[in-house]
Write an enzyme that holds these catalytic residues in place. Structure first.
Site, short mmCIF file in Angstrom:
data_model
loop_
_atom_site.label_atom_id
_atom_site.label_comp_id
_atom_site.label_asym_id
_atom_site.label_seq_id
_atom_site.Cartn_x
_atom_site.Cartn_y
_atom_site.Cartn_z
CB CYS A 1 -6.74 2.36 -1.06
SG CYS A 1 -5.27 2.98 -0.22
CG ASP B 1 -2.16 0.80 1.08
OD1 ASP B 1 -2.21 1.65 0.18
OD2 ASP B 1 -3.10 0.58 1.86
CG ASP B 2 -0.45 4.82 0.59
OD1 ASP B 2 -1.34 4.40 -0.16
OD2 ASP B 2 -0.67 5.66 1.48
CG HIS C 1 -10.19 0.17 0.63
ND1 HIS C 1 -8.98 0.74 0.98
CD2 HIS C 1 -11.13 0.87 1.28
CE1 HIS C 1 -9.19 1.75 1.79
NE2 HIS C 1 -10.49 1.86 2.00
CG ASP D 1 -2.40 0.83 -3.27
OD1 ASP D 1 -1.32 1.41 -3.07
OD2 ASP D 1 -3.32 0.83 -2.42
CG HIS D 2 -2.06 4.66 -4.68
ND1 HIS D 2 -1.35 5.10 -3.60
CD2 HIS D 2 -3.21 4.11 -4.18
CE1 HIS D 2 -2.02 4.84 -2.49
NE2 HIS D 2 -3.15 4.23 -2.81
#
Length: 534
Positions: free
Chosen positions: A71, A32-33, A125, A330-331
């Protein structure tokens, strides 16, 4: 008809008997992130030896992009193989199944083709775990001798601070406070074991689940492990903080908004500012900025160590050579870049993600590729690698050919989108009254004034808060960002941004107005859509 049915069933039995031996397993790792702040991506400071080693034996994608830099929409897109405009999912407070009750997810499709599927941590999520459909068995839920962390922090005083802040905000705003209006510190350094935080604990559960899947080897497995870090809050054991000398950490090189950029293109770092100890308005001090990046890097190294344990467990279980491994973020995440902290923009720093893959039979190892790929491509790729059909609804392109020839010609463009970051909350949902009444009120007012000054008569509150979508297309050389009313695909753009990565890789200057012919050509390419770019 009966004879045909009998023959079909007999064929299924034969297929099942040899399925586990023929089909590769899948280890599916989400982070994540995580922006490409890793050694294998050229970071001069990040300590990520296990991911670096995986990249050195697999294929690393230099230009991989998410479909939306938040997310839930990003993960829903990846897990269904469908883009946000198809799923209709643009923010974190609506569920996938609410909008797409019948769409076939990636693990659901693998289950239908003879796989056992389980997950630990964050894959979809929260609220979209899709238990009972996307997963065929539960993961291990507890391990004797290892206590599950009792809160997001290891230090009791920080858990208490978070609880007290939530109590106060609930009293003032009711249930709206649960949508991110209260939080504890943005980071924590504690002298605890890896299992003292949830990512380390979940890794232990994933390894125990892996052992069960290998023991029950009648089917190949699809094991997903999702890491919550380096999502806020950045809490990692002390030993990972101690890998870095804070004075050596390079900070963001470009901290200004793009010249002539869209006034709605950046946000006021809302997500970070909810954390205790973070200024509610104005810039962060250099000292705090350095501490925050230190915390982010410590979190990355902590996750890297957990991934190393998971891959080592594959080796110990004797299944490493028959298990595909894919790692994706995810980003991206702004760490002061463009003056912003957080994801949730349409620029390179938020849409570009780390992506690497390893498979037993890939012909090229230790290479990297500059091919433009998208997270929506993972679904068809894993299907092709596993030898199972690619569902017709998927909107990506299998990048299996790149695993054998990473330098071949590929897609012309990658596509992402994000609704107006400046006038949305950090979960991409429209602004709530609670947000307007908090310390964010002045920030929101500043943003509104900036947009009105730039766009004048184009300003319309309902449009800008509810319906304005930023669409972005990354080509080999350029990034085009189009701001328009997403309810009407034929509507003219309200604002256009264009960045030349050959001369301006940090996207510091919007050159759209100075290059009308080029901008028109790229608008035509964007209008042709992702299908034409394949």
């Amino acid at each position: 008809m009966i004879r045909l049915l009998t023959t079909f069933c007999f064929g299924l039995l034969l297929q099942s008997a040899g399925f586990a031996a023929e089909k590769p397993n899948v280890l599916f790792i989400a982070v994540d992130d995580l922006r490409p702040e890793l050694g294998c991506y050229g970071s001069p400071i990040a300590k990520s030896p296990h991911l670096d080693q995986l990249a050195a034996d697999g294929l690393l994608f230099n230009r991989a992009y998410c479909q939306q830099a938040i997310c839930r929409p990003s993960r829903a897109s990846l897990m269904t193989g469908a883009r946000p405009d198809t799923t209709g999912l643009y923010h974190n407070y609506v569920s996938l199944r609410e909008l797409q009750p019948n769409i076939l997810t990636l693990p659901e499709h693998f289950i239908a083709n003879g796989y056992e599927a389980a997950y630990c941590g964050k894959i979809f999520h929260q609220g979209d775990t899709d238990d009972g459909r996307s997963w065929s068995r539960e993961s291990v839920k507890r391990i004797n001798g290892i206590r599950k962390p009792r809160g997001p922090y290891a230090l009791p005083e920080n858990n208490k601070m978070k609880a007290d802040n939530m109590k106060n905000m609930l009293a003032k705003y009711g249930e709206a406070a649960r949508k991110g209006l209260a939080a504890g510190p943005a980071y924590e350094k504690a002298d605890v074991a890896d299992t003292g935080y949830i990512d380390g604990y979940n890794t232990a559960l994933a390894i125990a689940t892996l052992k069960e899947l290998v023991k029950d080897d009648d089917k190949p497995f699809f094991l997903a492990m999702g890491y919550k870090l380096p999502h806020l809050n950045w809490c990692a054991p002390s030993k990972y903080w101690d890998m870095y000398d804070a004075a050596d950490i390079p900070m963001a090189g470009e901290t200004n908004a793009p010249e002539n950029g869209a006034a709605m293109g950046l946000h006021a770092s809302f997500e970070l500012r909810t954390r205790a100890g973070i200024p509610k308005i104005g810039p962060l001090s250099p000292e705090l900025s350095r501490t925050l990046k230190h915390a982010y890097l410590a979190s990355v190294s902590y996750v890297d160590a957990q991934i190393g344990k998971l891959i080592a467990a594959l080796e110990e279980a004797g299944v490493r050579d028959n298990t595909m491994i894919v790692v994706w973020g995810d980003h991206g995440w702004h760490l002061g870049d463009m003056g912003v902290w957080g994801k949730a923009t349409n620029y390179e720093i938020a849409t570009r993600v780390p992506l690497m893959i390893w498979s037993p039979d890939m012909q090229t190892r230790g290479a990297n590729t500059d091919a433009l790929v998208e997270l929506v491509d993972i679904y068809p790729t894993l299907c092709e690698l596993a030898g199972i059909p690619i569902p017709e609804h998927t909107e990506g392109t299998s990048f299996k050919p790149l695993m054998n020839d990473p330098n071949q010609s590929w897609k012309d463009a990658a596509f992402s989108q994000y609704p107006n970051p400046a006038l949305r909350e950090w979960a991409a949902n429209p602004l709530s009254q609670g947000m307007r009444e908090t310390w964010f009120g002045p920030l929101i007012q500043q943003v509104e004034e900036r947009i009105i000054k730039q766009l004048g008569e184009s300003w319309d509150r309902e449009l800008f808060e509810q319906h304005l979508m930023g669409y972005t297309m990354r080509t080999d050389r350029y990034r085009l960002v189009i701001w328009k009313d997403h309810r009407d695909s034929s509507s003219a753009p309200i604002y256009v941004e264009l960045f030349d990565h050959a001369n301006d890789p940090d996207e510091t200057t919007n050159i759209a107005n100075k290059n009308p012919e080029l901008t028109s050509q790229l608008l035509a390419q964007w209008n042709a859509g992702w299908e034409a770019a394949r």
